[in-house]
Design a protein around this motif. Structure first.
Motif, mmCIF file in Angstrom:
data_model
loop_
_atom_site.group_PDB
_atom_site.id
_atom_site.type_symbol
_atom_site.label_atom_id
_atom_site.label_comp_id
_atom_site.label_asym_id
_atom_site.label_seq_id
_atom_site.Cartn_x
_atom_site.Cartn_y
_atom_site.Cartn_z
ATOM 1 N N TRP A 142 1.949 39.988 17.957
ATOM 2 C CA TRP A 142 2.294 40.350 16.600
ATOM 3 C C TRP A 142 2.203 41.870 16.545
ATOM 4 C CZ3 TRP A 142 -1.610 39.420 12.085
ATOM 5 C CH2 TRP A 142 -0.932 39.387 10.858
ATOM 6 N N ARG A 177 6.957 38.544 -0.176
ATOM 7 C CA ARG A 177 8.373 38.752 0.122
ATOM 8 C C ARG A 177 9.228 38.338 -1.060
ATOM 9 N NH1 ARG A 177 9.177 42.067 3.838
ATOM 10 N NH2 ARG A 177 11.239 41.171 4.175
ATOM 11 N N LYS A 185 0.185 32.314 9.135
ATOM 12 C CA LYS A 185 0.892 32.342 7.862
ATOM 13 C C LYS A 185 1.297 30.915 7.462
ATOM 14 C CE LYS A 185 2.155 37.110 8.352
ATOM 15 N NZ LYS A 185 2.851 38.258 7.874
ATOM 16 N N GLY A 192 -1.549 41.537 6.651
ATOM 17 C CA GLY A 192 -0.646 40.416 6.915
ATOM 18 C C GLY A 192 -0.118 39.734 5.681
ATOM 19 N N GLU A 193 -0.901 39.694 4.622
ATOM 20 C CA GLU A 193 -0.436 39.117 3.367
ATOM 21 C C GLU A 193 -1.381 39.610 2.285
ATOM 22 O OE1 GLU A 193 -1.282 34.916 2.818
ATOM 23 O OE2 GLU A 193 -2.322 34.892 4.726
ATOM 24 N N PRO A 194 -0.978 39.442 1.042
ATOM 25 C CA PRO A 194 -1.892 39.890 -0.009
ATOM 26 C C PRO A 194 -3.176 39.066 0.052
ATOM 27 C CG PRO A 194 0.307 39.402 -0.885
ATOM 28 C CD PRO A 194 0.276 38.883 0.517
ATOM 29 N N THR A 245 6.340 44.785 10.544
ATOM 30 C CA THR A 245 6.744 44.981 11.938
ATOM 31 C C THR A 245 7.650 46.213 12.073
ATOM 32 O OG1 THR A 245 6.720 42.593 12.255
ATOM 33 C CG2 THR A 245 7.947 43.870 13.873
ATOM 34 N N ASP A 263 9.525 43.479 -0.009
ATOM 35 C CA ASP A 263 8.406 42.924 -0.764
ATOM 36 C C ASP A 263 8.564 43.243 -2.245
ATOM 37 O OD1 ASP A 263 6.649 41.733 1.174
ATOM 38 O OD2 ASP A 263 6.169 43.744 1.891
ATOM 39 N N ASP A 275 -7.335 47.548 2.995
ATOM 40 C CA ASP A 275 -6.313 46.507 2.882
ATOM 41 C C ASP A 275 -5.014 47.206 3.248
ATOM 42 O OD1 ASP A 275 -4.369 44.724 2.076
ATOM 43 O OD2 ASP A 275 -5.300 44.266 0.151
ATOM 44 N N THR A 276 -4.509 46.907 4.438
ATOM 45 C CA THR A 276 -3.376 47.677 4.959
ATOM 46 C C THR A 276 -2.094 46.881 4.826
ATOM 47 O OG1 THR A 276 -3.792 46.844 7.191
ATOM 48 C CG2 THR A 276 -4.862 48.911 6.572
ATOM 49 N N TRP A 288 1.897 46.690 5.455
ATOM 50 C CA TRP A 288 2.985 47.233 6.272
ATOM 51 C C TRP A 288 3.784 46.115 6.892
ATOM 52 C CZ3 TRP A 288 2.413 47.574 11.970
ATOM 53 C CH2 TRP A 288 1.221 47.012 12.440
HETATM 54 C C1 WTA Z 1 3.106 41.069 4.217
HETATM 55 C C2 WTA Z 1 2.513 42.558 9.434
HETATM 56 C C3 WTA Z 1 0.114 42.285 1.194
HETATM 57 C C4 WTA Z 1 4.245 41.688 3.447
HETATM 58 C C5 WTA Z 1 1.862 43.920 9.580
HETATM 59 C C6 WTA Z 1 5.097 42.265 4.544
HETATM 60 C C7 WTA Z 1 1.084 42.212 3.273
HETATM 61 C C8 WTA Z 1 4.945 41.263 5.656
HETATM 62 C C9 WTA Z 1 0.038 43.008 3.792
HETATM 63 C C10 WTA Z 1 5.186 41.835 7.014
HETATM 64 C C11 WTA Z 1 -1.024 43.405 2.904
HETATM 65 C C12 WTA Z 1 1.475 42.589 5.372
HETATM 66 N N1 WTA Z 1 -0.918 43.027 1.621
HETATM 67 N N2 WTA Z 1 1.112 41.858 1.986
HETATM 68 N N3 WTA Z 1 -2.067 44.108 3.315
HETATM 69 N N4 WTA Z 1 0.319 43.214 5.097
HETATM 70 N N5 WTA Z 1 1.936 41.953 4.285
HETATM 71 O O1 WTA Z 1 6.178 41.964 9.859
HETATM 72 O O2 WTA Z 1 4.930 40.684 2.759
HETATM 73 O O3 WTA Z 1 4.322 40.298 10.347
HETATM 74 O O4 WTA Z 1 6.445 42.419 4.168
HETATM 75 O O5 WTA Z 1 3.852 42.662 9.656
HETATM 76 O O6 WTA Z 1 3.594 40.816 5.528
HETATM 77 O O7 WTA Z 1 4.773 40.964 8.023
HETATM 78 P P1 WTA Z 1 4.827 41.423 9.544
#
Ligand code: WTA
Length: 710
Positions: free
Chosen positions: A336, A552, A646, A413-415, A442, A537, A437-438, A440
C-alpha cells in the motif's frame, strides 16, 4: 463530548441537490502532551512562515536539502506544461544511496529494519544498515547480471510483509529499475493485469507466508498472474521466488524449468558483490503503485525519484517527528502507498529503525501489537482506523497492560470517528502521544492534511490544515470556492503543485488530466494556479482552517436529493456504546430513490438485540436527521474487508439490493459474504422486502458503490 441531545443540524439547514449534507458538530482541541514540543523536529513556529504561500515553491528546498544529491538541481519547479509539473529539474540522485549508503559511516551498525515474523516464538530479525547494504547490493547484482534488468525497465513484485520486499525495492532503486509492488493479498489475476499494464516481464514473489497462524501458499498466485498477463499480451519471462523458510518450499505450484528460480540459490553467485548506483534525474520514475478500487484498466500512479523522496523525507521528519534514534513502527502493508512512503522510503532516508510485522494485528490475540511495541521500544506508532477499531473491539483493555511509551501516533487511510480517536488517544497513547491524522492518497505520494504535532492542536475527526506548502481548497459543483466556516461540504482540491505528487498515470496521460484536473482546470492556461488537483474526497473546512474528510465522493448516498456521506452516518452509529464498526450502504427505494441501510458489528460481549438496532436508528436520527434513518440495521459478525482493512461497501450494498456482489477475490475474509447474505436476505424476504428489478444504471451504481475507497 458535546451535547448529544442537541438539535440535529438537518433541522436547521436545507441542502441543495448538489451539496453533500454535513451535520458534524465541532469537536474540542486537544493540545500535544507536555514536554513533546521541546524534543520535536518542528518546534519553532517560524517553520509556518518559511512554508507560507509567498515562499512557494522555494520552501520545499528545505525538504530537498535533507537528501544527498549527485548534482544539485537547476530549477526548483518547472510548471511550464501543466499539469506535468517537474521538481528539482536537472538534479541527480539515487534513492537507494539516500536510504542506505549514506548512513553507513555514521549508522552502519544501527538497525534499519526490524522484522517481526507472525509466529511469536520465531526470532525477530534485526537488519542493520550495513546488512541492508549487503543484501540490497547482492540482489541488485542478481537483477543486473542474471535478469539483465536495465534502468527504466519495470519489475513487478507480489510480496507479503517480509524484509525481502524492501530489499527488492531498494535493489531496483539502485539500478533505476522501476518497481511495481502489487499488494500480497491481491489475487494472481489482479497481479497479472497490473504486470500487463506495466509491461513487466519479471515477477518477484515468495513461496508462502504466515497469516493468522497458517503458512499460506502464495506462489500458486504467480501461475494465475502469468496466465492473466499472457491474455493481456505480456509473456512473463522470469519468476524469481524468495523462500519464506530457508531451504524449504511451501507451495503446491511447480517451479517451471528455465522460468522460475529460487533467489536464495542464485544469490550464492553474487555473494559480497557491489553494484554501482545509477544516478537518476529527479523526474525519472522510482516506482509505480496501482490505485485500488478502479474498474477497467488499472491506474498506475507513477512516482518520481527526487520529488517523491524529498517529500516523504520531509513529511516523515516534521509530521511523524522521526529522529534517527527512534524506533518507528508503521503497522501497514508495504503493498500500500503508506508502506512505500512511511515504512520504507521516508524512515530509511532519515536513518531510523523501521519495524515491519508480517501478520495480522490480533494474532494470536489482541495484545500482540502492544507486546511488540514494548519489546522493541517503539516510540512512534502509525496505523489505520480499521486496525484501531479492530483492536478496540477485541482487546479494549489490552494497551495499559503493556509498558510501551509512544511519543507520536499516526492514523491514516480513512476518516477516524471521534469516538475511536479518543480511544486511540487515551488508551493506546495513554494520553502521552501526539496524534497526527494524516489525510492523503496513493497519487499524492505523501501527506496532504495533518497537524504539526508540536505546533498545532489536534481535533478529533479532523485531519487538520493543509500540511506545509500544501494549500487545500473546497469547490462546489460549479467551481465556486466554499468559504471556510460555512459548514458546507464540497470537493476538496489542492491549489498548488507539491513535490510528492505522481508524475502521471502510467502510460495514460489523458486519464491523469481527466481524473485529477479536468473538472476545475482551465485547459488553456499555462499558470499552475489554474490547475487545482481534484482529490476525489468530499470535505468541510472549519473556521480555523481544519479539514474534515467525508470520504470519497462516490461513497455518497443520495436520499430524496439529500447527499449523505457514509462516514457521517457511520460515525453516528459508532456513538452507540455496543457498536464496534459500522458501514452504510444505499438501497434502491421506489419512493425516495435511495435509502440508507446500516450494517454494524458489535464489541465482544454484546448480543444482537432489537434494542441495539433501535439505538443505532435513534442516534442517526438525532445526529443527522430523519432523512437518514436507516431502513434496516443489520447486526453482523464482521464486515467484508480488503486486506488493507477497508470495508467493501459495494459487497454489502450488493447483498442489501439482492444484486451481484461482484469480485470478492481481494477480500481478507471472503467467507463472511455468504454468511451475511443468508442472514440479511432471508430476513428481508420474511419481511416481504422482496428483490426489486434494478435498472442497468442502478445495478452499476450498486456494483461500484464506494469502490474508489477500497
Ligand atoms: C482516504 C491512503 C480521512 C481518502 C494514504 C482518500 C483518509 C483515500 C485519510 C486514499 C484520513 C486517507 N482521513 N480519509 N486521514 N487518509 N483517506 O490511495 O478518502 O489508499 O481519498 O491512500 O483514503 O486512499 P489510498
Amino acid at each position: 463530548m458535546a451535547d448529544v441531545a442537541g438539535k440535529s443540524a438537518a433541522e436547521e439547514r436545507e441542502y441543495s441537490e448538489t451539496e453533500i449534507a454535513v451535520h458534524w458538530r465541532e469537536e474540542e482541541y486537544v493540545p500535544p502532551p507536555a514536554g513533546f514540543r521541546g524534543q520535536a523536529n518542528a518546534n519553532d513556529e517560524a517553520i509556518l512562515e518559511r512554508f507560507s504561500a509567498e515562499h512557494f515553491p522555494e520552501c520545499f528546498v528545505e525538504y530537498a536539502e535533507m537528501l544527498t544529491w549527485d548534482r544539485r538541481w537547476d530549477t526548483v519547479l518547472d510548471a511550464s506544461k501543466p499539469p506535468f509539473f517537474k521538481w528539482w529539474v536537472g538534479g541527480r540522485l539515487n534513492a537507494c544511496v539516500n536510504c542506505v549508503d549514506r548512513h553507513l559511516d555514521a549508522r552502519g551498525e544501527k538497525n534499519a529494519l526490524v522484522w517481526v515474523p507472525e509466529p511469536e516464538d520465531a526470532d525477530i530479525q534485526e537488519i542493520t544498515y550495513r546488512d541492508l547494504y549487503r543484501r540490497v547490493n547482492e540482489f541488485a547484482a542478481l537483477l543486473k547480471h542474471f535478469v539483465g534488468a536495465n534502468t527504466g525497465d519495470r519489475i513487478t513484485f507480489h510480496l507479503p510483509m517480509v524484509p525481502e520486499l524492501p530489499v527488492s525495492m531498494l535493489a531496483c532503486a539502485r539500478l533505476g529499475v522501476i518497481h511495481s509492488e502489487v499488494f500480497g493479498g491481491f489475487s494472481g489475476h489482479a497481479c497479472g493485469q497490473r504486470m500487463a499494464d506495466a509491461e513487466s516481464a519479471v515477477l518477484v514473489t515468495m513461496d508462502a507466508y504466515y497469516r493468522n497462524g497458517e503458512l499460506i501458499d502464495h506462489k500458486t498466485k504467480a501461475d494465475d498472474a502469468i496466465e492473466e498477463a499472457r491474455k493481456d499480451g505480456i509473456e512473463v519471462e522470469k519468476v524469481l521466488v524468495w523462500r519464506r523458510i530457508r531451504d524449504e518450499y511451501h507451495s503446491q505450484s511447480e517451479m517451471v524449468e528455465g522460468r522460475d528460480f529460487f533467489i536464495d540459490d542464485l544469490l550464492k553467485n553474487y555473494s559480497g558483490q557491489q553494484v554501482e548506483p545509477v544516478s537518476l534525474e529527479a523526474n525519472d520514475t522510482l516506482f509505480i503503485m496501482y490505485t485500488s478500487g478502479t474498474t477497467g484498466r488499472p491506474k498506475g500512479a507513477q512516482h518520481s525519484t527526487g520529488g517523491y523522496l524529498s517529500y516523504v523525507t520531509g513529511t516523515s521528519k516534521y509530521y511523524q517527528d522521526i529522529h534517527p534514534d527512534d524506533v518507528y513502527w508503521c503497522f501497514a502493508d508495504i503493498g500500500w502507498i503508506t508502506g512505500h512512503s512511511y515504512i520504507v522510503y521516508g524512515p530509511l532516508a532519515l536513518g531510523t529503525a523501521s519495524v515491519m510485522y508480517e501478520g495480522v494485528p490480533t494474532y494470536p490475540d489482541p495484545g500482540r501489537p502492544w507486546r511488540i511495541a514494548e519489546k522493541l521500544g517503539v516510540k512512534i506508532f502509525h496505523t489505520a482506523p480499521t486496525t484501531i477499531r479492530m483492536l478496540r473491539k477485541l482487546g479494549p483493555d489490552e494497551p495499559p497492560k503493556h509498558g510501551y511509551h509512544f511519543k507520536t501516533m499516526t492514523t491514516v487511510g480513512e476518516p477516524i470517528e471521534p469516538d475511536v480517536w479518543r480511544w486511540y488517544w487515551q488508551v493506546v497513547g495513554k494520553g502521552q502521544a501526539a496524534i497526527t491524522d494524516t489525510w492523503w492518497l496513493t497519487e499524492t505520494g505523501g501527506f496532504l492534511g495533518s497537524t504539526l504535532p508540536a505546533l498545532q492542536p489536534m481535533k478529533p475527526g479532523s485531519c487538520g490544515p493543509g500540511v506545509l506548502g500544501v494549500y487545500p481548497v473546497i469547490f462546489d459543483e460549479n467551481g465556486q470556492e466554499v468559504p471556510k466556516g460555512s459548514g458546507k461540504a464540497g470537493n476538496i482540491c489542492i491549489r498548488n503543485p507539491w513535490p510528492g505528487r505522481m508524475l502521471t498515470v502510467w502510460r495514460q496521460d489523458q486519464r491523469f488530466i481527466d481524473t485529477y484536473y479536468t473538472k476545475y482546470c482551465d485547459h488553456n492556461s499555462k499558470d499552475w494556479r489554474d490547475w487545482p488537483f481534484l482529490c476525489g474526497d468530499g470535505g468541510v473546512e472549519a473556521a480555523d482552517g481544519y479539514f474534515r474528510i467525508l470520504g470519497r465522493i462516490d461513497d455518497v448516498i443520495n436520499v430524496a436529493g439529500h447527499r449523505l456521506g457514509t462516514k457521517e452516518l457511520e460515525s453516528a452509529a459508532i456513538m452507540v456504546d455496543e457498536v464496534a464498526e459500522a458501514a452504510a450502504v444505499p438501497v434502491v427505494d421506489e419512493l425516495r430513490g435511495k435509502i440508507v441501510e446500516m450494517y454494524v458489528a458489535l464489541k465482544p460481549g454484546f448480543e444482537p438485540s432489537d434494542e441495539i438496532r433501535q439505538k443505532v436508528s435513534d442516534t442517526i436520527d438525532r445526529e443527522i436527521g430523519k432523512i437518514a434513518r436507516p431502513k434496516n440495521v443489520w447486526i453482523v459478525p464482521d464486515m467484508p474487508k480488503t486486506r488493507s482493512g477497508k470495508i467493501m461497501r459495494r459487497v454489502i450494498a450488493g447483498i442489501s439490493n439482492f444484486a451481484d456482489v461482484g469480485d470478492t477475490s481481494t477480500l481478507a475474509n471472503p467467507e463472511i459474504v455468504d454468511a451475511i447474505r443468508e442472514q440479511v436476505q432471508a430476513e428481508k424476504q420474511a419481511r416481504g422486502e422482496s428483490p426489486k428489478d434494478l435498472s442497468q444504471k442502478e445495478k452499476e451504481e450498486i456494483a461500484t458503490f464506494g469502490q474508489s475507497s477500497e
